[in-house]
Design a protein around this motif. Structure first.
Motif, PDB file in Angstrom:
ATOM      1  N   SER A  65       0.734  -1.310  -0.048  1.00 49.31           N
ATOM      2  CA  SER A  65      -0.095  -0.081   0.033  1.00 49.31           C
ATOM      3  C   SER A  65       0.828   1.370   0.041  1.00 49.31           C
TER       4      SER A  65
ATOM      5  N   ASP B 194      -2.873   2.384   7.598  1.00 48.35           N
ATOM      6  CA  ASP B 194      -2.968   2.044   6.237  1.00 48.35           C
ATOM      7  C   ASP B 194      -4.018   2.850   5.498  1.00 48.35           C
TER       8      ASP B 194
ATOM      9  N   ASP C 134      -6.657   1.910   3.837  1.00 45.95           N
ATOM     10  CA  ASP C 134      -8.168   1.495   4.314  1.00 45.95           C
ATOM     11  C   ASP C 134      -8.606   2.194   5.688  1.00 45.95           C
TER      12      ASP C 134
END
Length: 654
Positions: free
Chosen positions: A34, A139, A141
């Motif tokens: 990511s 992160d 998300d």
């Protein structure tokens, strides 16, 4: 951006990270990492501060060169890289795992100072002291992806403090040992005996600060350092002696003679009374730390900042400074005089309320683009002054970069251009009126010239026929110039009216351009995707294409072939007009779509008002597309624009 950009540099650990087989770990190959993980690893590798990262449910490990020495010379490095935390730290896992779990569960960052956490390194278990913090890494998300550790091994410091503490305890019992410690200590230490402040003991450091030798031992301080006369230190020392109360001071200025020169120095000082068994002060323990270099550096920075403020307040432009995220943190006096505001109301995003409502969204889009890309900011907008009136200003800003290339500040100005703007509007009103007045007789003139061309026949002299042709071309040029002026006038007064419909791009281009090269040495080459249908004003798009092709013929005369290329990019059609001419200098391409801009040199100027590309730009913008140019000197030029495709199901553009 390729993931490799995030993993560049970083010394030894950077090289190990790039060569490591991450596919064999729980987090997989870096191409699948990511953006949050890539950014965090990039920050760690390029930091000179010891940093460590556990990532993912398996707590896969990363660390940088600054952390590397804490792992010792054998035992954990380089195996710790990419290893799971429980496999790397079995000897302390029961201690650190609860801290990691606390952070991963969203419990907030931890802080430990000078904590004893023994680890296995250099082939044995060692007592190691740490000052460290565990904090979360979010992160993409929105969930907690890992735990980042910023740490300093403080073993030497703790041991040194313990040694100093033990030594001080011993000093209380032995003056001889005290004197020995003072002599050998790394700090500047001295002992002043009795109220007359006789220099009983002075180590090398304090003698160096004083600019003296051991010859001052046994003399009163006032005689050893006569330059102290008129300074507060002798009185302070006397107060400490008589009151028995210690004195501490930070960054204290002192004037001392060194090498025959009286100079200013800065010290952190401690005057600690030493008492006898009866509790009376017997002597004074003196500790000093030389901070001269640090203080003078800070004062120089503060002076530079003050000079900047004075300079900023003296100029007529409004000056402002924003942080890397675009939050405003400074305005000069001219800003407050103009707006009648204060820092409280305009700090951060507060100044957005100063924009004219019609300019706010446009200005913010431009500003956000600059923040995202680092490109300079330049835009005209209306700003509310202290009287509630909206005044036209030119806003500019440029990024200021740190040594590592990252943006730390934005420096901007606002220049009052209201008078110029009003004058320009008056000029444009005049041009609009004049153009409308000229359009009617020019239309008649053009019609008469067309009629003369049809009826002139072959019987008239060739010289007269040539004059008629030249007059016709001149009338056409004047007609075209007036058309351009009218288009600009329409754009300045709310935009031109678009008559949109669906049409095939290739058919429009062929129909528009073939007549342009019918009597020239140029040829057209069509490439790319054919039969693409778009929803737009066909006549206006034809105007853009003809302008591009005409410019290629006019300015790239050495290029015998003009390529017209079409591409399908997502839901947009991209159309290029490409020549192989001399190219355009980069500094000129930045302004080609500006109003009235002429890019040629004074020796090669061709007729025109510098409005064609500006009008093309506005036409494409009103269609929701983009326009641009790419050029390289000696290798030709490519003008392009994009337009939305026609939705065949809805008969409207997407």
């Amino acid at each position: 951006m390729p993931y490799g950009k995030f993993l560049e540099n970083g010394g030894e650990m950077g090289a190990l990270v790039r060569s490591f087989d991450w596919s064999a770990t729980a987090i997989g190959h870096p191409s699948g990492w990511s953006l949050s993980l890539l950014t965090t690893v990039g920050i760690i590798l390029n930091s000179r501060f010891p940093m460590f990262l556990w990532w993912g449910t398996g707590l896969v490990q990363f660390y940088n060169d600054a952390y590397r020495p804490s792992l010792g010379n054998q035992g954990k490095h380089p195996q710790a890289l990419g290893q799971q935390g429980k496999d790397c730290w079995p000897e302390i896992w029961l201690v650190i795992k609860p801290l990691i779990d606390q952070v991963m569960a969203g419990g907030g960052a931890t802080w430990q100072e000078d904590s004893l956490i023994p680890i296995y390194r250099n082939g044995r278990m060692e007592d190691v002291y740490w000052t460290f913090s565990y904090s979360r890494v979010i992160d993409i998300d929105g969930k907690i992806g890992g735990v980042i550790v910023t740490c300093v091994e403080t073993t030497d410091k703790v041991i040194a403090q313990q040694e100093v503490s033990d030594t001080l305890n011993e000093l209380a019992a032995s003056e001889a040992r005290l004197a020995n410690l003072i002599t050998e200590a790394p700090l500047a230490i001295g002992v002043l005996k009795t109220r007359t402040l006789i220099v009983e003991t002075a180590n090398k450091n304090i003698l160096d600060y004083w600019g003296k030798t051991q010859a001052v031992i046994g003399f009163p301080l006032a005689e050893a350092l006569p330059e102290l006369e008129g300074q507060p230190f002798l009185q302070i020392l006397d107060d400490v002696y008589t009151s028995g109360i210690a004195f501490e001071s930070s960054e204290t200025p002192a004037y001392l003679v060194r090498d025959g020169v009286l100079s200013e120095y800065f010290f952190d000082i401690l005057y600690q009374p030493i008492k006898d068994k009866q509790g009376k002060t017997d002597s004074i323990f003196v500790v000093a730390t030389n901070l001269t270099e640090q203080v003078k550096s800070r004062l120089a920075i503060e002076q530079s900042a003050q000079q900047f403020r004075q300079l900023a307040d003296s100029i007529i432009q409004m000056v402002w400074i924003a942080d890397a995220n675009g939050m405003h943190e400074y305005y000069n006096k001219r800003w407050y005089d103009f707006t009648g505001s204060d820092l409280t109301t305009t700090k951060g995003e507060g100044w957005n309320d100063m924009f004219h409502p019609d300019d706010r969204e446009r200005s913010m889009e431009k500003w956000n683009h600059s923040l995202k890309t680092g490109e300079s900011y330049e835009i005209e907008y209306r700003l509310k002054n202290r009287y509630g009136e909206y005044v036209w200003v030119l806003g500019r800003a440029a990024a200021f970069h740190d040594a590592d290339g990252s943006i730390s500040k934005w420096f901007g100005t606002c220049t009052d251009i209201n008078e110029q703007k009003l004058l320009l509007e008056q000029q444009e009103d005049f041009i609009s009126i004049a153009s409308h007045e000229l359009k009617s007789p020019l239309t008649s003139l053009k019609g008469f010239m067309q009629l003369i061309n049809r009826v002139k026949g072959d019987s008239i002299p060739s010289s007269l026929s040539g004059l008629i042709d030249k007059a016709t071309k001149s009338a056409d040029k004047i007609y075209g110039l007036v058309d351009n002026l009218l288009d600009v006038s329409k754009l300045n007064h709310g935009g031109i009216t678009l008559n949109k419909k669906g049409f095939v791009v290739s058919e429009m281009v062929t129909d528009s351009c073939e007549y342009l090269i019918s009597n020239s040495l140029f040829s057209l080459k069509f490439t790319g995707v054919s039969d693409l249908e778009i929803y737009a004003d066909e006549e206006r798009i034809r105007q853009v294409v003809v302008n591009f092709v005409s410019n290629a013929i006019k300015y790239a005369s050495e290029s015998t072939e003009i390529e017209i290329k079409t591409e399908l990019i997502s839901k947009y059609v991209k159309i290029y007009v490409i020549d192989n001419g001399a190219g355009i200098a980069y500094d000129k391409t930045l302004h080609l779509f500006d109003r009235y801009y002429r890019g040629e040199s004074s020796e090669s100027k061709k007729p025109g008002l510098g409005l064609g590309l500006y009008i093309c730009s506005e036409i494409i913008k009103q269609h929701g597309g983009e326009i641009g140019v790419e050029s390289e000197l000696g290798k030709g030029t490519s003008f392009w624009f994009t337009l939305p495709m026609l939705d065949s199901n809805k008969s409207e553009f997407q």
